[in-house]
Design an enzyme around this catalytic site. Sequence first.
Site, PDB file in Angstrom:
ATOM      1  N   GLY A 103       0.837  -1.201   0.000  1.00  0.00           N
ATOM      2  CA  GLY A 103       0.000   0.000   0.000  1.00  0.00           C
ATOM      3  C   GLY A 103       0.868   1.246   0.000  1.00  0.00           C
ATOM      4  N   CYS A 104       0.219   2.416   0.087  1.00  0.00           N
ATOM      5  CA  CYS A 104       0.940   3.688   0.027  1.00  0.00           C
ATOM      6  C   CYS A 104       1.571   3.999   1.375  1.00  0.00           C
ATOM      7  CB  CYS A 104       0.003   4.818  -0.380  1.00  0.00           C
ATOM      8  SG  CYS A 104      -0.665   4.630  -2.038  1.00  0.00           S
ATOM      9  N   VAL A 105       2.597   3.272   1.732  1.00  0.00           N
ATOM     10  CA  VAL A 105       3.242   3.520   3.026  1.00  0.00           C
ATOM     11  C   VAL A 105       4.702   3.921   2.836  1.00  0.00           C
ATOM     12  CG1 VAL A 105       1.750   2.008   4.330  1.00  0.00           C
ATOM     13  CG2 VAL A 105       3.812   1.088   3.298  1.00  0.00           C
TER      14      VAL A 105
ATOM     15  N   GLY B 269      -2.812   4.144   3.751  1.00  0.00           N
ATOM     16  CA  GLY B 269      -1.378   4.298   3.994  1.00  0.00           C
ATOM     17  C   GLY B 269      -1.101   5.397   5.010  1.00  0.00           C
ATOM     18  N   TYR B 307      -6.043   1.172  -6.926  1.00  0.00           N
ATOM     19  CA  TYR B 307      -4.907   1.028  -7.846  1.00  0.00           C
ATOM     20  C   TYR B 307      -5.355   0.468  -9.197  1.00  0.00           C
ATOM     21  CZ  TYR B 307      -2.027   1.311  -3.525  1.00  0.00           C
ATOM     22  OH  TYR B 307      -1.444   1.680  -2.347  1.00  0.00           O
TER      23      TYR B 307
END
Lengths: 105, 537
Positions: A103-105, B269, B307
């Site tokens: 994920g967006c981490v 996130g 996504y």
Amino acid sequence: MPHIEVDGQQIEVDEDGFLITIDNWNEGVAHYFMKEEGIEELTEEHWKLINYLRDYFFQFGIAPMIRKLCKESGFNLKKVYQLFPSGPAKGACKLAGLPKPTGCV
Amino acid sequence: MKPQDLGKPTEQFCQLNKLQPLPPPYDQPGMEPDFKPLKDSWKEGYCATLDGFVGNELLKRPTTKEAEDEMIKKFLSGMEKLLSADTNRNWIQPLMLSFEYCAKCNTCSEACHIFESSGGMEIYRPIFRSEVLRKMYLKHKQGGGLLTRFMGGNIDINIESIMRLGELVYRCNLCRRCAQTCPLGLDNGLMTKEIRKIFSMEMGIAPLALHEGGTVKQLATGSSTGITKAAFLDMIEFMEDDLEEYTGKKYKVPIDKKGADIMLIHNAGEFMAWPDNPLAFVILFEEAGLNWTMCSDDLIGYDNVNYGVWYDDAQARKIGAAQKAAAKKLGVKRIIQGECGHAHRAAMVSMDRISVDDHIPNESCFPLMLDILKNRKFEIDPSRNNFPVTIHDPCNYVRSMGIVKPQREIIKMIVPAGQFREMTPHGVNNYCCGGGSGFAIMNSFNFEDFRNKIASRKKFEQIIAAFPDTIENPDIIKYVCAPCSNCKGAIRDILEYYQATEKFNVQYDGLIELIINAMTKFDKPFLHFLRDEEDQF
């Protein structure tokens, strides 16, 4: 898929060296990754973080928020970096056998 | 180095050796790390023959003639499906416009940050990959005769051209700066995304971070980060405690409040990597007295990413539909998207085209944040943000959706006069952070090098150039406001890669953190780099 060899056993890892499945973890794996991390010896403090990460992962299926890790362990982020020079995700989680964060981490 | 040569058996199609120079102090030798060497195992197993970078893990080099033939066959059937109205109904119109009408004037190349940063590498021209597709389709449809070759079908459709194209579609951020500048209004960003679909939807090939660790994981657990409902609730509980410690006030985070005016949804996130951001939303919304909630529904109420819009319509549709269904189930009046650019566009623009059920108003957080500040019941003091500030414009809601002014009006209210400076260019003419279309989370092999040194190069240059007076003084904080999770990730990585935080005190975070930092009711600073060490974590 690449492998690492720990105590004569082949263990599957991803391209960044994280275990593919946490079930393949044992203390030998932590000692194997320790050398890559440039850690000379796994102290009680290292194990405290590793065990916390593993407990959390088994309960929730992911790594804890970094801030929670710090708070629950009593180590601030600086201290975590001292213990695991690549940091909580790339260092501590890898030694604990957790998969690579997604994920967006 | 022409599109028709892509199938020729050379060891590496092109070599990057003259990247665009960086501004001072990064023009000095030793200031920029070198490329990581390519490993033999990558060369053997994957596609390293394009430009020496590997990013697509499932694009594996076939080991037998049968597997190779099968891969070519699948590619061709995928290409046919892509270009047919029966199988690509949602996108065929804009796709065919760009496919058929390009005049190859190359105006778009000058607009592309990747082309420019690479020192003008031919393969990164926005029209290069579109031209490969055109040539392949013509050749496939008409055979390899003289007339076809004359008309442009002069390309070898072989394993090499297909593999290279499978990497080349991951050398574009889908930022659509090229589409903005095209005199005919054609969209080579869309073309790139469409070609990605051949690989993903027909051949099962996509970067793991987007697919297995992205959409598949999101559909299985509720979030691409793997946050389950139980983990989400655990995080919220932790955040409430954290907030109380910081503010001295007990905030209750509303979860699953039926019929609320607003359902706020973040990029998950943020909870893992930047928890200050969702915390700041709690403070602002509670202080404004909004009737709001977050949603803990694990299909999929607490992660606004999708996504799928980068590479696969089927995945995108499933996720988009689930997010809307979660909001419907709660009976909220509208969804507010947090500081995530790609979620803005996925939910508000793309889903209009590919998922038409369960319509529910879906809005950006920025106009709402501005409204709250204009009608505020709390005091703000801009001098609490007394350092130079610049803002990065996320492509997805700035260029693609025109949300430009609210962020700037907010900054004017919370930062002292004279401290705000624009990047050049900015607004709808901005450059991508380099993390767009999945690059921010693609970290396998040596793909990070491509991102940090080429895709993000322009952004790094813009950041440095925004602080000409103070960049070399490490005593002065320089703040890059990056109100988007994906952009924040890419910007974090370049600041670390070029050691800009360490050497020059360049800091970054979102927009809402700056607002909270300016609120006078809290004694302690909110921005993490202003806090005392014991308050850091």
